[in-house]
Design a protein around this motif. Structure first.
Motif, short mmCIF file in Angstrom:
data_model
loop_
_atom_site.label_atom_id
_atom_site.label_comp_id
_atom_site.label_asym_id
_atom_site.label_seq_id
_atom_site.Cartn_x
_atom_site.Cartn_y
_atom_site.Cartn_z
N ASN A 187 -3.09 8.17 -28.10
CA ASN A 187 -3.81 9.35 -28.50
C ASN A 187 -5.17 8.89 -29.04
O ASN A 187 -5.22 8.04 -29.93
CB ASN A 187 -3.04 10.10 -29.58
CG ASN A 187 -3.64 11.46 -29.90
OD1 ASN A 187 -4.84 11.66 -29.78
ND2 ASN A 187 -2.79 12.39 -30.31
N PRO A 188 -6.29 9.42 -28.52
CA PRO A 188 -7.60 8.97 -29.00
C PRO A 188 -7.78 9.16 -30.50
O PRO A 188 -8.55 8.44 -31.13
CB PRO A 188 -8.60 9.81 -28.20
CG PRO A 188 -7.82 10.84 -27.49
CD PRO A 188 -6.39 10.44 -27.48
N VAL A 189 -7.04 10.09 -31.09
CA VAL A 189 -7.13 10.33 -32.53
C VAL A 189 -6.76 9.06 -33.31
O VAL A 189 -7.31 8.80 -34.38
CB VAL A 189 -6.25 11.53 -32.94
CG1 VAL A 189 -6.17 11.70 -34.44
CG2 VAL A 189 -6.78 12.80 -32.28
N GLU A 190 -5.85 8.25 -32.76
CA GLU A 190 -5.47 6.98 -33.42
C GLU A 190 -6.67 6.07 -33.57
O GLU A 190 -6.91 5.47 -34.62
CB GLU A 190 -4.41 6.24 -32.60
CG GLU A 190 -3.07 6.89 -32.47
CD GLU A 190 -2.18 6.09 -31.53
OE1 GLU A 190 -2.14 4.84 -31.66
OE2 GLU A 190 -1.53 6.70 -30.68
N ILE A 191 -7.44 5.95 -32.50
CA ILE A 191 -8.61 5.06 -32.50
C ILE A 191 -9.71 5.66 -33.37
O ILE A 191 -10.36 4.96 -34.15
CB ILE A 191 -9.10 4.83 -31.05
CG1 ILE A 191 -7.99 4.17 -30.22
CG2 ILE A 191 -10.37 3.97 -31.04
CD1 ILE A 191 -8.23 4.16 -28.74
N GLU A 192 -9.89 6.97 -33.27
CA GLU A 192 -10.91 7.66 -34.07
C GLU A 192 -10.62 7.50 -35.57
O GLU A 192 -11.55 7.29 -36.36
CB GLU A 192 -10.96 9.14 -33.69
CG GLU A 192 -11.48 9.37 -32.30
CD GLU A 192 -11.21 10.75 -31.73
OE1 GLU A 192 -11.64 11.00 -30.60
OE2 GLU A 192 -10.56 11.57 -32.42
N ALA A 193 -9.36 7.56 -35.94
CA ALA A 193 -9.00 7.43 -37.37
C ALA A 193 -9.41 6.08 -37.93
O ALA A 193 -9.89 5.98 -39.06
CB ALA A 193 -7.50 7.66 -37.55
N VAL A 194 -9.25 5.03 -37.14
CA VAL A 194 -9.66 3.69 -37.59
C VAL A 194 -11.17 3.64 -37.74
O VAL A 194 -11.70 3.16 -38.75
CB VAL A 194 -9.17 2.59 -36.63
CG1 VAL A 194 -9.69 1.21 -37.04
CG2 VAL A 194 -7.64 2.58 -36.57
N LEU A 195 -11.89 4.14 -36.75
CA LEU A 195 -13.35 4.14 -36.80
C LEU A 195 -13.87 4.93 -38.00
O LEU A 195 -14.85 4.53 -38.65
CB LEU A 195 -13.93 4.72 -35.51
CG LEU A 195 -13.79 3.83 -34.27
CD1 LEU A 195 -14.02 4.64 -33.00
CD2 LEU A 195 -14.75 2.67 -34.35
N LYS A 196 -13.23 6.04 -38.33
CA LYS A 196 -13.68 6.89 -39.44
C LYS A 196 -13.50 6.22 -40.80
O LYS A 196 -14.12 6.64 -41.77
CB LYS A 196 -12.94 8.23 -39.41
CG LYS A 196 -13.36 9.12 -38.27
CD LYS A 196 -12.53 10.39 -38.26
CE LYS A 196 -12.80 11.23 -37.03
NZ LYS A 196 -11.98 12.45 -36.99
N ARG A 197 -12.68 5.19 -40.86
CA ARG A 197 -12.49 4.48 -42.14
C ARG A 197 -13.61 3.49 -42.43
O ARG A 197 -13.73 3.01 -43.55
CB ARG A 197 -11.15 3.72 -42.13
CG ARG A 197 -9.94 4.63 -42.17
CD ARG A 197 -8.67 3.88 -42.51
NE ARG A 197 -8.42 2.73 -41.67
CZ ARG A 197 -7.45 2.63 -40.77
NH1 ARG A 197 -6.63 3.63 -40.58
NH2 ARG A 197 -7.30 1.53 -40.07
N PHE A 198 -14.44 3.18 -41.46
CA PHE A 198 -15.51 2.22 -41.66
C PHE A 198 -16.62 2.83 -42.51
O PHE A 198 -16.98 4.00 -42.34
CB PHE A 198 -16.10 1.76 -40.32
CG PHE A 198 -15.15 0.98 -39.45
CD1 PHE A 198 -13.94 0.50 -39.93
CD2 PHE A 198 -15.47 0.73 -38.13
CE1 PHE A 198 -13.08 -0.21 -39.12
CE2 PHE A 198 -14.62 0.02 -37.31
CZ PHE A 198 -13.42 -0.45 -37.81
#
Length: 116
Positions: free
Chosen positions: A13-24
């Protein structure tokens, strides 16, 4: 999982990858889409930065490599001011198809010669 992407034999799910990026630090929002690169499905990311944040594509990719499986690391990252959206009765929806088209257009651009 309607937006699921098959990467490295796994449904992601792209949301998984987006969630990591949003933590930066410096990342206000992130959107990820899948594109074909050399006959292989890869993800690319579009990031909206917080005010005055300055991030480098290579640094973000290096941080991703340290935190996620290799097949989830975006092949490219672009920094944008806004995403193409649609307003509907259910709220605001990002137009991932337009982001995918933008990614394909940017990937097709010739690479600038060093020192030019």
């Amino acid at each position: 999982m309607g937006d699921a992407i098959r990467l490295g034999g796994f449904l992601v799910n792209p949301v998984e990858i987006e969630a990591v990026l949003k933590r930066f630090d410096g990342v206000a929002d992130a959107q990820v889409v899948a594109v074909d690169m050399g006959g292989q499905t890869r993800v690319v990311a579009f990031l909206i930065l917080t005010n005055h944040a300055q991030l480098d594509e290579a640094d973000v990719i290096a941080q991703m490599r340290a935190q996620v499986a290799p097949f989830k690391v975006p092949a490219r990252i672009w920094f944008v001011d806004a995403y193409p959206i649609t307003l509907s009765s259910n709220g605001v929806k990002t137009q991932r198809n337009k982001l995918r088209d933008l990614a394909l257009a940017r990937l097709a651009e010739p690479v600038a010669a060093a020192g030019a």
